[in-house]
Enzyme design. Structure first.
Site: not given
Length: 234
Positions: A12, A59, A156, A84, A9
């Site tokens: 943020s 996001r 990530g 996430e 993404h």
């Protein structure tokens, strides 16, 4: 088999505030992240996509919005398994503060042993993400043929764990990988083995300068709590 296009993404509001967002609701893209998302359709213009899959978080959906607008026929699926990492009690806390937690050292150097209080383990995070990708690979190939490409927008630590799996790299080594916001990582899967063909590609090399945001850590610092990469940021 399929080619997986992984997109982290865009930047943020939690990234710029130095917070570990985790699954905290209401975390969207900041101004730069919105610009990164707007540039994504152009960056991927030459890639035919069979479908897109997104983490359920805001996001990620905001990152894909311009691409979906540019490709109205592109089907979007949401998959909880590429959400996430569940950082539990760490969610919403400052990365600078978390850097002093004894668990952070485990997260950085022995992540396969790390489990977040009130959340999940990093082993569990990787296992669910890998399972999801294996299933999407099979589905894309069955429905769209060998050689088809599809896009997954995630986070990530999820992307790094998928790259580690593709490389046959132990999870304890995945902190050596780095993926910037809105970067593109590509893995081509075959019958016998996967091939990593892109890693964290943004097309912008300014971040390679030491001391630049998202760039190499200055000498003498391991960057354990660098903003923007989750609890597993290199």
């Amino acid at each position: 088999m399929a080619t997986l296009i992984l997109v982290r993404h865009g930047r943020s509001t939690a990234n710029t505030a130095g917070l570990l967002a985790g699954r905290t609701p209401g975390v969207g893209l900041d101004e730069r992240g919105t610009a990164q998302a707007a540039a994504l359709p152009g960056r991927l213009a030459g890639v035919e996509l069979a479908l897109a899959v997104s983490s359920p978080l805001q996001r990620c959906h905001e990152t894909l919005a311009p691409l979906l607008a540019a490709r109205p026929g592109l089907a979007l699926h949401t998959d909880e398994r590429i959400n996430e990492c569940d950082y539990g009690d760490w969610s919403g806390r400052g990365l600078a503060e978390l850097g002093g937690e004894p668990l952070m050292e485990v997260v950085q150097h022995h992540p396969s042993a790390a489990a977040f209080p009130g959340g999940e383990s990093m082993r569990g995070m990787q296992a669910r993400a890998v399972e999801a990708i294996r299933e999407w690979n099979a589905r894309v190939e069955a429905e769209h043929g060998e050689g088809a490409a599809y896009l997954v927008c995630s986070h990530g630590d999820i992307i790094k764990s998928l790259v580690a799996d593709a490389l046959g790299m132990h999870l304890d080594l995945f902190q050596r990988l780095h993926v910037d916001p809105c970067s593109v990582t590509a893995i081509r899967y075959t019958r016998t083995r996967p091939f990593l063909v892109r890693l964290g590609d943004t097309g912008d090399f300014a971040g390679l300068a030491p001391g630049a945001p998202g760039g190499p850590a200055p000498a003498g610092r391991d960057g354990a709590a660098q903003v923007g990469g989750g609890a597993g940021a290199p």
